[in-house]
Design an enzyme around this catalytic site. Sequence first.
Site, PDB file in Angstrom:
ATOM      1  CB  CYS A 111      39.945 -88.245 -20.587  1.00  0.00           C
ATOM      2  SG  CYS A 111      39.991 -89.333 -19.847  1.00  0.00           S
ATOM      3  NE  ARG A 143      41.444 -90.210 -23.992  1.00  0.00           N
ATOM      4  CZ  ARG A 143      40.536 -89.873 -24.504  1.00  0.00           C
ATOM      5  NH1 ARG A 143      40.813 -89.239 -25.722  1.00  0.00           N
ATOM      6  NH2 ARG A 143      38.976 -89.992 -24.240  1.00  0.00           N
ATOM      7  CG  ASP A 190      40.561 -92.100 -27.501  1.00  0.00           C
ATOM      8  OD1 ASP A 190      41.624 -92.949 -26.134  1.00  0.00           O
ATOM      9  OD2 ASP A 190      39.700 -92.281 -28.074  1.00  0.00           O
TER      10      ASP A 190
HETATM   11  P1  4NP Z   1      39.993 -92.364 -21.146  1.00  0.00           P
HETATM   12  O1  4NP Z   1      39.922 -93.871 -22.245  1.00  0.00           O
HETATM   13  O2  4NP Z   1      39.078 -91.628 -21.723  1.00  0.00           O
HETATM   14  O3  4NP Z   1      41.246 -91.754 -21.802  1.00  0.00           O
HETATM   15  O4  4NP Z   1      40.015 -93.234 -19.815  1.00  0.00           O
HETATM   16  C1  4NP Z   1      38.287 -94.664 -22.544  1.00  0.00           C
HETATM   17  C2  4NP Z   1      37.808 -95.096 -21.435  1.00  0.00           C
HETATM   18  C3  4NP Z   1      36.282 -95.562 -21.334  1.00  0.00           C
HETATM   19  C4  4NP Z   1      35.805 -95.707 -23.116  1.00  0.00           C
HETATM   20  C5  4NP Z   1      36.258 -95.176 -24.203  1.00  0.00           C
HETATM   21  C6  4NP Z   1      37.801 -94.268 -23.796  1.00  0.00           C
HETATM   22  N1  4NP Z   1      34.450 -95.960 -23.166  1.00  0.00           N
HETATM   23  O5  4NP Z   1      34.498 -96.714 -24.215  1.00  0.00           O
HETATM   24  O6  4NP Z   1      34.004 -96.774 -22.084  1.00  0.00           O
END
Ligand code: 4NP
Length: 154
Positions: free
Chosen positions: A8, A14, A123
């Site tokens: 991800c 996720r 998300d």
């Molecule tokens: P992930 O969640 O991709 O599911 O781990 C996120 C983690 C960081 C960010 C966005 C989504 N971010 O914008 O830093």
Amino acid sequence: MTRILFICLGNICRSPMAEYVFKDIITKKGIQNQFIIKSAATSNEEIGNGMHYGTRKKLDEMGIQYGRHIARKMTIQDYNNYDYLIGMEESNVRNILRIVGQDEENKIFRLLDFSNNPRDIADPWYTENFDKTYEDIIEGCEGLLQYILKKEYN
Ligand code: 4NP
């Protein structure tokens, strides 16, 4: 041996949830020794950080075990080291392709393309709804496992 890398954007919400949910499913089936399961990010945003509290809380609630997690960004070498590179959403797939170049061996997929209702994993970053993310991930992981068992183990 089947090697799967869940991917991800940040590798804190996720993809680690998918990693530990998939490990839990194969452990309960007693086939965990036939797999290597890891997760990684496409961005630098969260490198070195642990899992998001919401992911840990949901895994705890469901009694799913996990170890110490440290967010890592995927590399071009991961394309050789894994059999399946599984993005959580369409933009992850585009970012994975940007990192590895071409998908000559057809290893790159979106998790819920293995379900009967192909779509992106919800998300939780802005919604904080880790319940919905978990339901999507269970659906995707079960679909992925069925696909692999049929294809590779008959
Ligand atoms: P992930 O969640 O991709 O599911 O781990 C996120 C983690 C960081 C960010 C966005 C989504 N971010 O914008 O830093």
